[in-house]
Write a protein that holds these residues in place. Structure first.
Motif, PDB file in Angstrom:
ATOM      1  N   THR A   1       0.691  -1.132  -0.100  1.00 52.35           N
ATOM      2  CA  THR A   1      -0.213  -0.101  -0.246  1.00 52.35           C
ATOM      3  C   THR A   1       0.796   1.372   0.119  1.00 52.35           C
ATOM      4  O   THR A   1       0.803   2.122  -0.718  1.00 52.35           O
ATOM      5  CB  THR A   1      -0.973  -0.080   1.092  1.00 52.35           C
ATOM      6  OG1 THR A   1      -1.092  -1.119   1.599  1.00 52.35           O
ATOM      7  CG2 THR A   1      -2.013   0.574   0.840  1.00 52.35           C
ATOM      8  N   GLN A   2       2.500   1.564   0.778  1.00 55.35           N
ATOM      9  CA  GLN A   2       2.701   1.929   0.746  1.00 55.35           C
ATOM     10  C   GLN A   2       3.913   2.614  -0.759  1.00 55.35           C
ATOM     11  O   GLN A   2       3.791   3.906  -1.179  1.00 55.35           O
ATOM     12  CB  GLN A   2       4.116   2.189   1.889  1.00 55.35           C
ATOM     13  CG  GLN A   2       3.314   2.319   3.263  1.00 55.35           C
ATOM     14  CD  GLN A   2       3.064   3.962   3.509  1.00 55.35           C
ATOM     15  OE1 GLN A   2       2.385   4.536   2.719  1.00 55.35           O
ATOM     16  NE2 GLN A   2       3.723   3.863   4.969  1.00 55.35           N
TER      17      GLN A   2
ATOM     18  N   PRO B   1       1.673   3.977  -4.142  1.00 49.48           N
ATOM     19  CA  PRO B   1       1.562   5.354  -4.392  1.00 49.48           C
ATOM     20  C   PRO B   1       2.706   6.092  -4.869  1.00 49.48           C
ATOM     21  O   PRO B   1       2.925   6.840  -5.685  1.00 49.48           O
ATOM     22  CB  PRO B   1       0.867   6.284  -3.117  1.00 49.48           C
ATOM     23  CG  PRO B   1       0.021   4.189  -2.567  1.00 49.48           C
ATOM     24  CD  PRO B   1       1.132   3.738  -3.041  1.00 49.48           C
TER      25      PRO B   1
ATOM     26  N   THR C   1       3.847   5.582  -7.738  1.00 51.96           N
ATOM     27  CA  THR C   1       3.136   6.191  -8.645  1.00 51.96           C
ATOM     28  C   THR C   1       3.837   8.296  -9.270  1.00 51.96           C
ATOM     29  O   THR C   1       3.707   8.573  -9.920  1.00 51.96           O
ATOM     30  CB  THR C   1       1.608   6.173  -8.440  1.00 51.96           C
ATOM     31  OG1 THR C   1       1.326   5.107  -8.288  1.00 51.96           O
ATOM     32  CG2 THR C   1       0.955   6.991  -9.816  1.00 51.96           C
TER      33      THR C   1
ATOM     34  N   SER D   1      -4.220   9.026 -12.820  1.00 54.92           N
ATOM     35  CA  SER D   1      -5.153   8.121 -12.319  1.00 54.92           C
ATOM     36  C   SER D   1      -5.296   7.919 -10.989  1.00 54.92           C
ATOM     37  O   SER D   1      -6.061   9.899 -10.750  1.00 54.92           O
ATOM     38  CB  SER D   1      -4.178   7.580 -12.511  1.00 54.92           C
ATOM     39  OG  SER D   1      -3.154   7.423 -11.599  1.00 54.92           O
ATOM     40  N   ALA D   2      -6.515   7.060 -11.143  1.00 53.40           N
ATOM     41  CA  ALA D   2      -7.299   6.544 -10.108  1.00 53.40           C
ATOM     42  C   ALA D   2      -6.813   5.935  -9.299  1.00 53.40           C
ATOM     43  O   ALA D   2      -6.058   4.982  -9.704  1.00 53.40           O
ATOM     44  CB  ALA D   2      -8.834   6.903 -10.058  1.00 53.40           C
ATOM     45  N   LEU D   3      -6.179   5.759  -7.891  1.00 52.84           N
ATOM     46  CA  LEU D   3      -6.113   5.083  -6.840  1.00 52.84           C
ATOM     47  C   LEU D   3      -7.069   3.793  -6.210  1.00 52.84           C
ATOM     48  O   LEU D   3      -7.823   4.657  -5.682  1.00 52.84           O
ATOM     49  CB  LEU D   3      -4.564   5.541  -6.222  1.00 52.84           C
ATOM     50  CG  LEU D   3      -3.589   4.217  -5.624  1.00 52.84           C
ATOM     51  CD1 LEU D   3      -2.912   3.873  -6.842  1.00 52.84           C
ATOM     52  CD2 LEU D   3      -3.376   5.008  -4.458  1.00 52.84           C
ATOM     53  N   ASP D   4      -7.160   2.463  -6.448  1.00 53.01           N
ATOM     54  CA  ASP D   4      -7.933   2.583  -5.442  1.00 53.01           C
ATOM     55  C   ASP D   4      -7.843   1.422  -4.550  1.00 53.01           C
ATOM     56  O   ASP D   4      -6.816   0.623  -4.664  1.00 53.01           O
ATOM     57  CB  ASP D   4      -9.350   1.842  -6.339  1.00 53.01           C
ATOM     58  CG  ASP D   4     -10.186   1.936  -7.438  1.00 53.01           C
ATOM     59  OD1 ASP D   4     -10.135   1.765  -8.282  1.00 53.01           O
ATOM     60  OD2 ASP D   4     -10.283   3.304  -6.818  1.00 53.01           O
ATOM     61  N   LEU D   5      -7.961   1.445  -3.154  1.00 53.06           N
ATOM     62  CA  LEU D   5      -7.218   0.181  -2.101  1.00 53.06           C
ATOM     63  C   LEU D   5      -8.241  -0.487  -1.721  1.00 53.06           C
ATOM     64  O   LEU D   5      -9.404   0.150  -1.473  1.00 53.06           O
ATOM     65  CB  LEU D   5      -7.056   1.008  -1.152  1.00 53.06           C
ATOM     66  CG  LEU D   5      -5.841   2.274  -1.029  1.00 53.06           C
ATOM     67  CD1 LEU D   5      -5.877   2.889   0.574  1.00 53.06           C
ATOM     68  CD2 LEU D   5      -4.691   1.158  -1.380  1.00 53.06           C
TER      69      LEU D   5
ATOM     70  N   GLU E   1     -13.652  -4.058  -5.398  1.00 54.77           N
ATOM     71  CA  GLU E   1     -13.910  -5.235  -5.695  1.00 54.77           C
ATOM     72  C   GLU E   1     -14.142  -5.071  -7.112  1.00 54.77           C
ATOM     73  O   GLU E   1     -14.075  -4.223  -8.100  1.00 54.77           O
ATOM     74  CB  GLU E   1     -15.605  -5.256  -5.506  1.00 54.77           C
ATOM     75  CG  GLU E   1     -16.132  -5.566  -3.967  1.00 54.77           C
ATOM     76  CD  GLU E   1     -17.369  -6.075  -3.774  1.00 54.77           C
ATOM     77  OE1 GLU E   1     -17.331  -5.505  -2.742  1.00 54.77           O
ATOM     78  OE2 GLU E   1     -17.828  -6.877  -4.531  1.00 54.77           O
TER      79      GLU E   1
ATOM     80  N   ARG F   1      -6.341   3.442 -12.363  1.00 56.57           N
ATOM     81  CA  ARG F   1      -7.359   3.404 -13.563  1.00 56.57           C
ATOM     82  C   ARG F   1      -6.963   4.191 -13.606  1.00 56.57           C
ATOM     83  O   ARG F   1      -6.822   5.662 -13.198  1.00 56.57           O
ATOM     84  CB  ARG F   1      -9.045   3.501 -12.343  1.00 56.57           C
ATOM     85  CG  ARG F   1      -9.728   2.101 -12.499  1.00 56.57           C
ATOM     86  CD  ARG F   1     -10.791   2.236 -11.462  1.00 56.57           C
ATOM     87  NE  ARG F   1     -10.919   2.579 -10.755  1.00 56.57           N
ATOM     88  CZ  ARG F   1     -11.795   3.561 -10.239  1.00 56.57           C
ATOM     89  NH1 ARG F   1     -12.153   3.964 -11.494  1.00 56.57           N
ATOM     90  NH2 ARG F   1     -11.384   4.401  -9.804  1.00 56.57           N
TER      91      ARG F   1
ATOM     92  N   GLY G   1     -14.640  -1.596  -9.863  1.00 52.17           N
ATOM     93  CA  GLY G   1     -13.773  -0.890  -9.202  1.00 52.17           C
ATOM     94  C   GLY G   1     -14.646   0.613  -8.538  1.00 52.17           C
ATOM     95  O   GLY G   1     -14.685   0.950  -7.742  1.00 52.17           O
ATOM     96  N   SER G   2     -15.314   0.817  -9.709  1.00 54.45           N
ATOM     97  CA  SER G   2     -16.085   2.301  -9.737  1.00 54.45           C
ATOM     98  C   SER G   2     -17.101   2.285 -11.117  1.00 54.45           C
ATOM     99  O   SER G   2     -17.546   1.596 -12.135  1.00 54.45           O
ATOM    100  CB  SER G   2     -15.462   2.962 -10.074  1.00 54.45           C
ATOM    101  OG  SER G   2     -15.409   3.542 -10.781  1.00 54.45           O
ATOM    102  N   LYS G   3     -17.793   3.031 -10.338  1.00 56.14           N
ATOM    103  CA  LYS G   3     -19.402   2.970 -11.434  1.00 56.14           C
ATOM    104  C   LYS G   3     -18.989   3.504 -13.155  1.00 56.14           C
ATOM    105  O   LYS G   3     -18.309   3.795 -13.417  1.00 56.14           O
ATOM    106  CB  LYS G   3     -21.121   3.561 -11.202  1.00 56.14           C
ATOM    107  CG  LYS G   3     -21.308   2.675  -9.508  1.00 56.14           C
ATOM    108  CD  LYS G   3     -22.121   3.277  -9.184  1.00 56.14           C
ATOM    109  CE  LYS G   3     -22.431   2.796  -8.088  1.00 56.14           C
ATOM    110  NZ  LYS G   3     -23.804   3.919  -6.973  1.00 56.14           N
TER     111      LYS G   3
ATOM    112  N   ASP H   1     -17.703   6.986 -13.685  1.00 65.44           N
ATOM    113  CA  ASP H   1     -15.886   7.844 -13.499  1.00 65.44           C
ATOM    114  C   ASP H   1     -15.216   7.748 -15.192  1.00 65.44           C
ATOM    115  O   ASP H   1     -15.420   6.621 -15.962  1.00 65.44           O
ATOM    116  CB  ASP H   1     -15.432   6.420 -12.294  1.00 65.44           C
ATOM    117  CG  ASP H   1     -14.271   6.522 -11.913  1.00 65.44           C
ATOM    118  OD1 ASP H   1     -13.723   7.959 -12.026  1.00 65.44           O
ATOM    119  OD2 ASP H   1     -13.848   6.892 -10.671  1.00 65.44           O
TER     120      ASP H   1
END
Lengths: 303, 308
Positions: free
Chosen positions: A50-51, A54, A57, A70-74, A77, A114, A156-158, A161
């Protein structure tokens, strides 16, 4: 392997020290208690990943403008639902009827990136890539496809996005699949299989869900290939995969005349470092590091 | 609330953010291009898009919003390479003890997400302001004891520990982030209590760091230690900059510490997940209402403080 764009000037020493710093913080400097129930992956390797992602990036976003938007998801799903093949209903009031076999993948990658633009294709859409092995058993014999509950498709998102294409996923192995367990049970050749299975399944689900978000489905097949990458790791050993989705047409009617196949390229798992002791990382593997960096620097040709 | 925390940490309160941070807020050179778009996307992602359900719960969207905002801030390191010299630390433990008028107080345990940096933040108040705090009288609440509502514990070891071992390269605590993400309202801190909590933990971090740097004797610090703090419940933001001027906390006189608080900044008024429909007519379509870019500018300024 996919070609990566050449970066103008990459601060390699800075990258190495960044990776070492992240690793040392999570394993050495931050005083955590003992891992709860010896679950190392949640305690050390999860935070390390997780560290690391990012930080890398942010370090590389000057070289890759795609990362800057970009978008980062932690722990997002990723779900995908599809039909493939046929079976006869065994018991119940619909006994004897022929139904398509329903598959559903529900995946929870540790991290994913993403982006708003699609990664470039690796091989052309219609190329001939070889045969796919046919398996005769029912898929419910495998633990992944035992019972199918809800039909969900999610990247991961709707849909609203703007970052609707996938770039890279990072998967962390649970403690149950530690290497030592396989070695103790004399199943060393199965270690790579686990990495590969995770890579193929997760990437297929992600790319197919991305294609579905763009409006393609089994009757309206994709007009351009969808490419995504994944890094599967257990904290020390990293395996890299990239996947090109050429076709979604897998139902019984559409698969008959469909020459296209999807393809996944992958590496074997290699360690990133040898050991961490006394506040320094020994044996940092440059090859693995450069692989990781070239994955993150991957971008469409026009950028 | 904050007044009690002020007495316990021997601090003088200044409303609003310090001039050094405000200058970063107002400086157009530090703006990210198109940041309003990105922040709106971050809010929409956290509040609407990140889940397969219709509307995510606060436990889900509060950390996601925080991660997204930090991601947007981190991408500024293309412009300022020294921003890569920062490291986030989650689940770290702090321990700090001090005496206030013969009462032994301590701050311990898991608190929030800490951002560390390799270089310390320069002091925000000038020397004159620090000396002027000598005349400031701390508010007392006679007959209420200042330790009301604090947990009384038997302490066996007076511990002072920053949470990291010696030799850690990112040794200066920069900003502490607090996320009030409980779903039920009574489980969350009210804004006043959140500010008090932020003050106590910022003080604890600064004190532990000062004791590591300058030793355990109570004295006035030559180089004050500055720690920032941001608290949010997913919509309302509290910003705080704390400067530790002295570790001599037993008496009530002498130089005091300083804290600047900017409270109750809304990032957006309302995030409508499902459109409000009355009598088959959409009265309020889904979306973000009342977006305030200034709140994000302050967040970014606190993030950039110390490197620009």
């Amino acid at each position: 392997k996919p070609p990566s764009g050449s970066a103008p000037f990459l601060d390699v020493a800075g990258l190495r020290s960044l990776v070492c710093d992240v690793l040392l913080q999570e394993t050495f400097y931050q005083s955590k208690g003992r891992p709860f129930l010896y679950r190392d992956h949640d305690h050390t390797f999860g935070p390390f990943l997780t560290q690391l992602v990012p930080a890398l990036t942010a370090f590389l976003c000057g070289h890759n403008p795609l990362l800057a938007s970009s978008a980062l998801d932690l722990k997002p799903e990723v779900n995908y639902y599809w039909h493939h093949g046929e079976e006869v209903v065994v018991h119940g009031h619909r006994k004897g009827r022929v139904d398509p076999v329903r598959f559903q993948i529900d995946d929870k990658p540790h991290l994913q990136i993403r982006v708003p633009k699609q990664l470039p294709e690796i091989v052309p859409l219609e190329s001939d890539l070889g045969e796919v092995p046919v398996i005769d058993h029912k898929p419910s014999k495998l633990p992944l496809f035992k019972k199918q509950y809800e039909n969900r498709v999610f990247i991961g998102s709707k849909v609203a996005d703007p970052c609707c294409y996938g770039h890279t996923q990072f998967h962390l192995f649970p403690d149950k699949l530690k290497r030592q367990r396989f070695i103790k049970a004399n199943l060393e050749d199965q270690i790579e299989v686990v990495y590969r299975a995770n890579g193929i399944a997760s990437l297929f689900a992600w790319t197919a869900a991305q294609a579905m978000y763009q409006g393609f489905w089994s009757e309206a097949d994709v007009t351009r290939p969808f490419v995504s990458q994944a890094v599967v790791t257990d904290g020390k050993y990293f395996a890299f995969f990239c996947y090109q989705l050429n076709t979604l047409a897998l139902t019984v009617e559409t698969v008959r005349n469909n020459p296209r196949k999807n393809i996944c390229w992958g590496t074997e798992s290699k360690p990133l470092y040898d050991v961490v002791e006394d506040g320094s990382v020994k044996g940092l593997n440059d090859e693995v590091l450069f692989h990781l960096v070239s994955f993150l620097l991957n971008r469409p040709k026009e950028l | 609330g904050v007044r009690q925390a002020q007495w316990l940490t021997k601090t003088k309160l200044v409303e609003g953010l310090p001039p050094a941070v405000l200058s970063i807020v107002n400086d157009p050179a530090h703006q990210l291009e198109g940041f309003e778009e990105r922040v709106k996307h971050a809010i929409s992602h956290a509040r609407f898009w990140d889940t397969t359900e219709a509307a995510p719960r606060r436990e889900h969207y509060c950390p996601v919003l925080f991660e997204d905002l930090i991601h947007v801030c981190r991408l500024m390191s293309a412009k300022y390479p020294s921003l890569t010299k920062r490291m986030l630390a989650r689940n770290y433990r702090i321990a700090a003890t001090w005496e206030r008028e013969s009462i032994l107080l301590q701050v311990r345990g898991l608190n929030g997400v800490l951002m560390n940096s390799m270089t310390p933040i320069p002091p925000v108040a000038s020397k004159e302001e620090v000396l002027a705090t000598e005349k400031h009288v701390l508010e007392t609440f006679y007959p209420i004891s200042p330790t009301i509502d604090l947990q009384e514990v038997n302490v066996y070891k007076e511990l002072n520990h920053t949470g990291f071992r010696d030799g850690y390269p990112y040794s200066h605590p920069h900003t502490l982030f607090f996320l009030e993400s409980a779903n039920i309202r009574p489980n969350r801190f009210r804004p006043e209590q959140l500010r008090a909590k932020m003050l106590m933990f910022a003080f604890g971090n600064a004190l532990a760091k000062a004791k590591v740097l300058y030793g355990n004797d109570p004295k006035v610090l030559e180089q004050p230690v500055v720690v920032q703090s941001v608290g949010t419940d997913g919509q309302l933001f509290q910003f705080m900059v704390f400067q530790l001027n002295t570790t001599d906390l037993v008496s009530n006189d002498g130089i005091k510490n300083l804290v600047w608080i900017d409270s109750d900044q809304n990032l957006y008024e309302k995030a409508q997940c499902i459109p409000e429909i009355k009598k088959r007519v959409v009265t309020k379509p889904a979306g973000i209402y009342g977006f305030q870019p200034d709140t994000f500018k302050k967040f970014l300024a606190l993030y950039l403080h110390g490197t620009v």
